[in-house]
Structures are given as structure tokens and as C-alpha cells.
Design a protein around this motif. Sequence first.
Motif, PDB file in Angstrom:
ATOM      1  N   THR A 164      -5.571   0.554   4.213  1.00 55.57           N
ATOM      2  CA  THR A 164      -5.783  -0.376   3.106  1.00 55.57           C
ATOM      3  C   THR A 164      -4.970  -1.655   3.308  1.00 55.57           C
ATOM      4  N   GLN A 216      -4.433  10.071  -8.550  1.00 56.71           N
ATOM      5  CA  GLN A 216      -5.120   9.597  -7.345  1.00 56.71           C
ATOM      6  C   GLN A 216      -5.074  10.658  -6.245  1.00 56.71           C
ATOM      7  N   GLU A 261      -1.264  -1.921   0.591  1.00 59.30           N
ATOM      8  CA  GLU A 261      -1.270  -1.865  -0.874  1.00 59.30           C
ATOM      9  C   GLU A 261      -2.648  -1.494  -1.406  1.00 59.30           C
ATOM     10  N   ALA A 262      -3.633  -2.373  -1.212  1.00 61.31           N
ATOM     11  CA  ALA A 262      -4.995  -2.105  -1.686  1.00 61.31           C
ATOM     12  C   ALA A 262      -5.931  -3.181  -1.160  1.00 61.31           C
ATOM     13  N   CYS A 263      -7.180  -2.804  -0.943  1.00 60.85           N
ATOM     14  CA  CYS A 263      -8.217  -3.780  -0.590  1.00 60.85           C
ATOM     15  C   CYS A 263      -8.804  -4.312  -1.895  1.00 60.85           C
ATOM     16  N   CYS A 264      -8.729  -5.610  -2.090  1.00 60.81           N
ATOM     17  CA  CYS A 264      -9.142  -6.208  -3.360  1.00 60.81           C
ATOM     18  C   CYS A 264     -10.299  -7.192  -3.208  1.00 60.81           C
ATOM     19  N   CYS A 288      -9.160  -0.709  -4.001  1.00 62.16           N
ATOM     20  CA  CYS A 288      -9.313   0.538  -3.249  1.00 62.16           C
ATOM     21  C   CYS A 288      -8.106   0.723  -2.348  1.00 62.16           C
ATOM     22  N   ASN A 289      -7.434   1.837  -2.511  1.00 67.22           N
ATOM     23  CA  ASN A 289      -6.292   2.158  -1.649  1.00 67.22           C
ATOM     24  C   ASN A 289      -6.369   3.604  -1.169  1.00 67.22           C
ATOM     25  N   GLN A 290      -7.612   4.117  -1.023  1.00 67.18           N
ATOM     26  CA  GLN A 290      -7.758   5.540  -0.709  1.00 67.18           C
ATOM     27  C   GLN A 290      -7.610   5.865   0.767  1.00 67.18           C
ATOM     28  N   ALA A 295      -0.551   4.479   0.282  1.00 66.13           N
ATOM     29  CA  ALA A 295      -0.194   3.409  -0.646  1.00 66.13           C
ATOM     30  C   ALA A 295      -0.230   3.870  -2.093  1.00 66.13           C
ATOM     31  N   PHE A 296      -0.955   4.951  -2.355  1.00 65.32           N
ATOM     32  CA  PHE A 296      -1.089   5.412  -3.733  1.00 65.32           C
ATOM     33  C   PHE A 296       0.043   6.354  -4.156  1.00 65.32           C
TER      34      PHE A 296
END
Length: 543
Positions: free
Chosen positions: A9, A147, A13-16, A3-5, A511-512
Amino acid sequence: MFCNQCEQTARGEACCTIGVCGKNEEVAGLQDALIHALQGIAHLAVAARGADIIDQDLDTFVMGGIFTTLTNVDFDPQRLAKLIHQTVERRAAFAQRLTEAGVEIPQNHPSINFAPASDCELLVEQGKQLKLVETLDSDPDIRSLKQILLYGIKGIAAYGDHAAKFGKVDTDVCSFIYDGLVALGAEGLSLEDCVAAAMKAGEINLRAMEILDEGNTGRFGHPVPTSVPLGHRKNKCILITGHDLTHLELLLKQTEGKGIDVYTHGEMLPCHGYPELKKYDHFIGHFGTAWHNQRLEFGDFPGPILFTTNCIQKPGPHYADRVFTTGLVGWPGIKHVEENDFSEVVAKALEMEGYQEDSENGSVMVGFARNAVMGVADNVIEAVKAGDIKHFFLVGGCDGSNGGRDYYSEFVAKTPKDSVVLTLACGKFRFFNQELGDIGGIPRLLDIGQCNDAYSAIQIAVALSKAFDCGVNELPLSMVLSWYEQKAVSILLTLLYLGIKDIRLGPTLPAFITPKVLDFLVENFNIQPITTPEKDLEALLAS
């Protein structure tokens, strides 16, 4: 999960593993499964519109479903699983209706026949396997633009859901949402196709905000300048947070004559400016600051707290027993009440002690929406022509807890005394109580309203450009915006659709957005990341 919305985040970059917002892998998987299920309805709805079949109730349901996947709305797996099953049931019923009408059911996307598992754990796994974002496209730039489209759709759906509370459901808005959801799964789209879809999202979001504005002002009147106390009085009390004015009105009606005062929190602050809400004597004042400080502040409020829309965080154990959610909001273990019945919230307020003494803590002004500002437009224009007002700054947007957001309070504090600061959304809580003074009786800090009121800010800019017979980009107006979630994305797309340039955006860029997409935005709209208040002010005032 991936999730990088949102702006915060992980690592930019992104939450993984777990979302910075508190979303876990379970909730992330269910939200992806929900979007997938809603895509199935979208494919049917596009086919239905080709046969002039429109189901407004279904349209409203879909907007609410999309809104549920926004950041900080619903963290309750059981509620999400139930909504996914309701989505598939509605899809099946709609497909049957179309078949009976002789409409061919499309079969060009897996979402059309998506069958959710009855077990919540298995449904979570289905959502994880979808890899919703990663599979949007193999080309990173196309995926980036898709996105942007997806998050723009989420913002549009949020405004559309709010507007639907007033019975305002726009066919063009809903049709675009369906077209957009279908486009997310389309193959072979070019960069030009995706850019056009993003610009269309900006156009449609303008319409969504317009009908929401019509709903708010049609029922509650146009906001008027109003001083809102930041203190409290001795009495029982309820705190309401979120964005939904209809929920606030219901709460005020259901607490009338019961010896309970109602206080706003967060984005509910501008509600004090609406005439039809101001008339309630027990609508007292405002408590606290931005949404991300709730875990620090809510323990000090001696009454129940009602969440109406997005911005919920995990309730702290010292106040969780008096938190209630309604509408689309949910958190595991927190009491959810029906949207039209707040009796349990009222009962909790009567049970608690409330404030035991009066307290003064200053006040802030709200209510400078377009009608109020245009009501003194002649004075503003004269002040500009006389050189008393040399610049306007629109400083606002979504607040957050990550570092770098002190920039906005410093920026406002350092704006020249011959400038006016327009603000909206929860970003204003970085500086909403600054004393900036006035220019010839015109306050230097003008609170336009919620993020939902961005339409008002746009109309003010358009009106000023007409008054000075120039384009908006030629006005002495600079936009310095903060962003956090998907409504901010849709608003940004609206500004780009309107051709507005030179926007400063922060505290970090999304990030997107890939380097190639960023280059496009810089080249065509001169979007720039914020730097320092001093450097940005120097550049903006020199332009």
C-alpha cells in the motif's frame, strides 16, 4: 478511495488515488459496496441459523463474493456491479424464504436494506460514501482489529471457495464468516472481543485449509517429489496461472490429444507433484517466476495465458489479446471464459505458432507436502538426533515487487549447510532455483506447495513436535514469512491461534496494525519484523 489491505500500500499507509495493484477508485468503491451487500446476507444468515435454516448454495455464493474483493482478483467494474445486484437479489429471495418460515428479519444494519443503483457510476458513488474501513470504529485500535478480522475473513473465504469446487462446504466455516461480517458493523466491542474474534478466525482458517487439502488430495492424490523442467519443447502451448487445481484438470482434459502442451506459472508450479495431474503427457513444465513479473515475462510465452484466481496485473498491450480469465478473475477488455469450457483458449493455442524449438533451462523439485515429508520422517528424525540436521527454517509466503524482498533469497542462501529450508507459496520464487544440496539424501530445500498448502506445513510441524515429544515452539524450527495479501493474513492468524511464537514477518508490517495492537502481538507472540539476513539468522540460531 482508501485501501491498505496489502503489503505494498502506498507510502506504507494507504492507497487513496489508485491502488499499487492497479485498482482504481471505481473498482475500490464497487468492492466496498459488494462487502456491504454481503453483510446484508450475513445478518439474515445469522438469524436463519438460529432457526436451523442453512442454504449451502448461498454460502458458496457469499464465499465467492468475498474472494472477489481480494487483492488482484477482479478489476472489471461491470462484473462487480453485476455481482452486487446478484447479491441483493439473493438477499431478497432469502429474506422472503425466512419470512415464510416465520423467522424475524433483523433490521439492525443498513446493509440489510441496501438498494444498489442501477447505474454503475451511481453505484460507485454509493460504495465511496460507505467509507467501509474508516467507519468500522472510531477507536483506531478497535478499527485495526476489525480490519484484521475483515482481511482474515477474506482469506478464509478464498480457501472456502476453492474447497467448494470439490463439493466441500463446511457449516462452521460459513457460520464464522457470517458472524464475522456482522461483527464488523457491531458497536461497543472491546479489545478483548476483537482479539477473540481474530483468534477464532485463525481457528476457522485452519479448518478451511483442512477441507481444501481434503479436496485436493482426495481428487488428485498426495503430492510426490517431482522434478519440473523450466525449459520447453517444440509444440503449441498454453500457460495457466493462479491457484485452482480443478481448472488445471479441466484444461488438461480439454487439450488432451490436440497437440498442445500445458505449462504452469506462479502458484501452479506445485501442481506438477499431484499424481492425477502428472499422468497427462502434455503437462510439460513451468514458465516464469512470481506473479508480479508477469508483465515482464508473458510477452515471451508463445501461446495463450489463462488466469484462474487472484494475481492478475494489467495485461501488457503486447500480449493482452491472448489473455483469458475464468472463475472470479476479471479485467476490463479481457476475454472471460466459462469455468468448464476452455475451447476458446484451445483455439487460440492452435492458431499461434507455439515454441519453435526445444530448450533446456534446468529444473526444480516440488511435491514435498506432508505425506512425502512424513514418508521419510524416520530419516529426518535420525538426522536430527545424529546432529546432521540442526535447524529447520520455514521461509515462504506471498511475494511482491516492492523493495526489501531480496532479503528472503539472501536469507536462504546464507542458511547453514546443516539446516533444511521448507518453503511454500509464491515467496519461494525468490530462491526456488537455488542449489542447496542435500543432507544424507534429504534435499535442503523442500517445496511444500501453494499458499493453500499451509495446512501441510502445519501438519509437518505438529508431527515433528510429536516425534520429539515437545511443543512446536520448542522445535529447532524458525518461521520467516513474507506477506502481500489477505490469505497471508488468515494464515498468520492460524499460526497465532496455534500458539506459534517468534515469527519473523516482512518486508514491512501491515499498515492497518496500530502501535497498541502491534504491542499486543509482540508481547503475546513475539512477532518481529525482519531486519537483515545475518542478524536474523544469528538470533534464530541462538534461540
